[in-house]
Design a protein around this motif. Structure first.
Motif, mmCIF file in Angstrom:
data_model
loop_
_atom_site.group_PDB
_atom_site.id
_atom_site.type_symbol
_atom_site.label_atom_id
_atom_site.label_comp_id
_atom_site.label_asym_id
_atom_site.label_seq_id
_atom_site.Cartn_x
_atom_site.Cartn_y
_atom_site.Cartn_z
ATOM 1 N N ILE A 127 10.181 -11.989 -5.047
ATOM 2 C CA ILE A 127 9.400 -10.854 -4.567
ATOM 3 C C ILE A 127 8.823 -11.200 -3.205
ATOM 4 C CG2 ILE A 127 7.392 -9.373 -4.952
ATOM 5 C CD1 ILE A 127 7.841 -9.727 -7.963
ATOM 6 N N ILE A 128 9.215 -10.404 -2.224
ATOM 7 C CA ILE A 128 8.740 -10.568 -0.860
ATOM 8 C C ILE A 128 7.784 -9.421 -0.575
ATOM 9 C CG2 ILE A 128 9.356 -10.590 1.593
ATOM 10 C CD1 ILE A 128 11.956 -11.512 -0.982
ATOM 11 N N VAL A 129 6.503 -9.732 -0.487
ATOM 12 C CA VAL A 129 5.532 -8.711 -0.112
ATOM 13 C C VAL A 129 5.753 -8.434 1.365
ATOM 14 C CG1 VAL A 129 3.094 -8.214 0.233
ATOM 15 C CG2 VAL A 129 3.861 -9.302 -1.883
ATOM 16 N N TYR A 130 5.806 -7.156 1.698
ATOM 17 C CA TYR A 130 6.146 -6.702 3.043
ATOM 18 C C TYR A 130 5.064 -5.700 3.437
ATOM 19 C CZ TYR A 130 9.306 -4.783 6.633
ATOM 20 O OH TYR A 130 9.870 -4.367 7.804
ATOM 21 N N SER A 131 4.058 -6.161 4.210
ATOM 22 C CA SER A 131 2.864 -5.350 4.406
ATOM 23 C C SER A 131 2.304 -5.489 5.822
ATOM 24 C CB SER A 131 1.800 -5.791 3.396
ATOM 25 O OG SER A 131 0.596 -5.085 3.583
ATOM 26 N N ILE A 132 1.506 -4.516 6.216
ATOM 27 C CA ILE A 132 0.808 -4.617 7.505
ATOM 28 C C ILE A 132 -0.452 -5.463 7.380
ATOM 29 C CG2 ILE A 132 1.691 -2.427 8.409
ATOM 30 C CD1 ILE A 132 -1.096 -1.214 7.682
ATOM 31 N N ASP A 133 -0.890 -5.737 6.163
ATOM 32 C CA ASP A 133 -2.125 -6.471 5.906
ATOM 33 C C ASP A 133 -1.907 -7.970 6.128
ATOM 34 O OD1 ASP A 133 -4.476 -7.606 4.903
ATOM 35 O OD2 ASP A 133 -4.605 -6.192 3.233
ATOM 36 N N SER A 134 -2.653 -8.548 7.064
ATOM 37 C CA SER A 134 -2.496 -9.973 7.358
ATOM 38 C C SER A 134 -3.696 -10.801 6.900
ATOM 39 C CB SER A 134 -2.277 -10.175 8.859
ATOM 40 O OG SER A 134 -3.401 -9.714 9.587
ATOM 41 N N LEU A 157 -0.563 -13.323 -8.110
ATOM 42 C CA LEU A 157 0.054 -12.388 -9.054
ATOM 43 C C LEU A 157 1.546 -12.648 -9.269
ATOM 44 C CD1 LEU A 157 -1.729 -9.109 -7.943
ATOM 45 C CD2 LEU A 157 -2.084 -10.389 -10.067
ATOM 46 N N GLY A 158 2.161 -13.449 -8.385
ATOM 47 C CA GLY A 158 3.567 -13.780 -8.593
ATOM 48 C C GLY A 158 4.498 -13.518 -7.431
ATOM 49 N N ALA A 159 3.965 -13.159 -6.257
ATOM 50 C CA ALA A 159 4.834 -12.993 -5.089
ATOM 51 C C ALA A 159 5.396 -14.353 -4.682
ATOM 52 C CB ALA A 159 4.055 -12.377 -3.926
ATOM 53 N N TYR A 198 0.824 -1.201 0.000
ATOM 54 C CA TYR A 198 0.000 0.000 0.000
ATOM 55 C C TYR A 198 0.857 1.248 0.000
ATOM 56 C CZ TYR A 198 -3.358 -3.584 1.149
ATOM 57 O OH TYR A 198 -4.121 -4.723 1.125
ATOM 58 N N MET A 199 1.054 1.776 -1.204
ATOM 59 C CA MET A 199 1.828 3.000 -1.382
ATOM 60 C C MET A 199 1.020 3.940 -2.265
ATOM 61 S SD MET A 199 5.693 1.547 -1.986
ATOM 62 C CE MET A 199 5.287 0.175 -3.061
ATOM 63 N N PRO A 200 1.271 5.248 -2.155
ATOM 64 C CA PRO A 200 0.568 6.200 -3.036
ATOM 65 C C PRO A 200 0.868 5.888 -4.503
ATOM 66 C CG PRO A 200 1.774 7.352 -1.304
ATOM 67 C CD PRO A 200 2.172 5.910 -1.232
ATOM 68 N N GLY A 201 -0.104 6.153 -5.352
ATOM 69 C CA GLY A 201 0.085 5.872 -6.776
ATOM 70 C C GLY A 201 -0.154 4.400 -7.051
ATOM 71 N N MET A 202 0.772 3.762 -7.717
ATOM 72 C CA MET A 202 0.655 2.348 -8.046
ATOM 73 C C MET A 202 0.748 1.513 -6.769
ATOM 74 S SD MET A 202 3.255 -0.003 -10.347
ATOM 75 C CE MET A 202 3.550 1.354 -11.446
ATOM 76 N N ASP A 203 -0.170 0.566 -6.590
ATOM 77 C CA ASP A 203 -0.077 -0.294 -5.408
ATOM 78 C C ASP A 203 0.821 -1.498 -5.696
ATOM 79 O OD1 ASP A 203 -1.586 -2.327 -6.678
ATOM 80 O OD2 ASP A 203 -3.444 -1.736 -5.703
ATOM 81 N N GLY A 204 1.095 -2.257 -4.673
ATOM 82 C CA GLY A 204 1.995 -3.398 -4.803
ATOM 83 C C GLY A 204 1.465 -4.497 -5.704
ATOM 84 N N PHE A 205 0.146 -4.652 -5.749
ATOM 85 C CA PHE A 205 -0.424 -5.694 -6.608
ATOM 86 C C PHE A 205 -0.121 -5.411 -8.081
ATOM 87 C CE2 PHE A 205 -3.423 -5.678 -2.933
ATOM 88 C CZ PHE A 205 -3.128 -6.943 -2.452
ATOM 89 N N GLU A 206 -0.389 -4.181 -8.509
ATOM 90 C CA GLU A 206 -0.091 -3.804 -9.893
ATOM 91 C C GLU A 206 1.410 -3.899 -10.153
ATOM 92 O OE1 GLU A 206 -0.307 -0.035 -12.987
ATOM 93 O OE2 GLU A 206 -1.468 0.087 -11.140
ATOM 94 N N ILE A 259 3.599 -5.944 -8.767
ATOM 95 C CA ILE A 259 4.006 -7.347 -8.947
ATOM 96 C C ILE A 259 3.715 -7.783 -10.379
ATOM 97 C CG2 ILE A 259 3.561 -9.750 -8.299
ATOM 98 C CD1 ILE A 259 2.839 -8.679 -5.462
ATOM 99 N N GLU A 260 2.514 -7.481 -10.860
ATOM 100 C CA GLU A 260 2.153 -7.851 -12.236
ATOM 101 C C GLU A 260 3.126 -7.253 -13.243
ATOM 102 O OE1 GLU A 260 -2.377 -8.476 -13.129
ATOM 103 O OE2 GLU A 260 -2.127 -6.604 -11.999
#
Length: 147
Positions: free
Chosen positions: A89-96, A107-109, A64-72, A74-75
């Motif tokens: 690719i290591i997703v590093y997020s507060i979302d559990s 998506l490829g993480a 979750y960052m301004p502009g393009m998010d991590g999901f887009e 990764i794609e």
């Protein structure tokens, strides 16, 4: 020309403190890393758009960052060719949330890390990711979450 033995890591997170702490935790592993810090997913894409850019071995990516998010992001990374396309690719997020993890993996993480709340846990995360035998990791072992 000598081969550069360093492991190349990109840290993409809009939170400067999170980038700095993860950077320090990685350096404490005392391994030959070259670490690039980027403030957004867009900067990460631009980083790999340079033709002379060396391939990364690991990308830590906040979702979750301004502009393009991590999901887009990764794609886009997975479609860019060898420089970012072959990186872990290591997703590093507060979302559990399980659905968020499932989407990131779809998506490829390669790994999903819920941001730890202590520096000790952050060092453990860094050690796990950098020491993993990736081919042998089960789906459950590709998730880092301190409860």
């Amino acid at each position: 020309m000598d081969e550069d033995p360093k492991i190349i890591i990109c840290l993409a997170d809009d939170d400067e403190d999170d980038r700095m702490l993860l950077h320090e935790a990685l350096l404490e592993l005392d391994r030959p890393f070259r670490i690039f810090e980027l403030c957004s997913a867009q900067q990460l894409i631009e980083h790999f758009s340079k033709p002379e850019q060396e391939p990364a071995d690991f990308i830590f990516l906040d979702l979750y960052m301004p502009g393009m998010d991590g999901f887009e992001c990764i794609e886009r990374l997975r479609g860019m060719g060898p420089a970012p396309g072959n990186a872990r690719i290591i997703v590093y997020s507060i979302d559990s949330a399980a659905k968020t993890m499932q989407r990131a993996f779809a998506l490829g993480a390669d790994f999903y890390a819920v941001k730890p709340s202590t520096y000790e846990d952050l060092k453990n995360l860094a050690a796990i990711v950098m020491g993993a035998s990736w081919e042998d990791l089960s789906a459950q072992e590709r998730i880092f979450h301190i409860r």
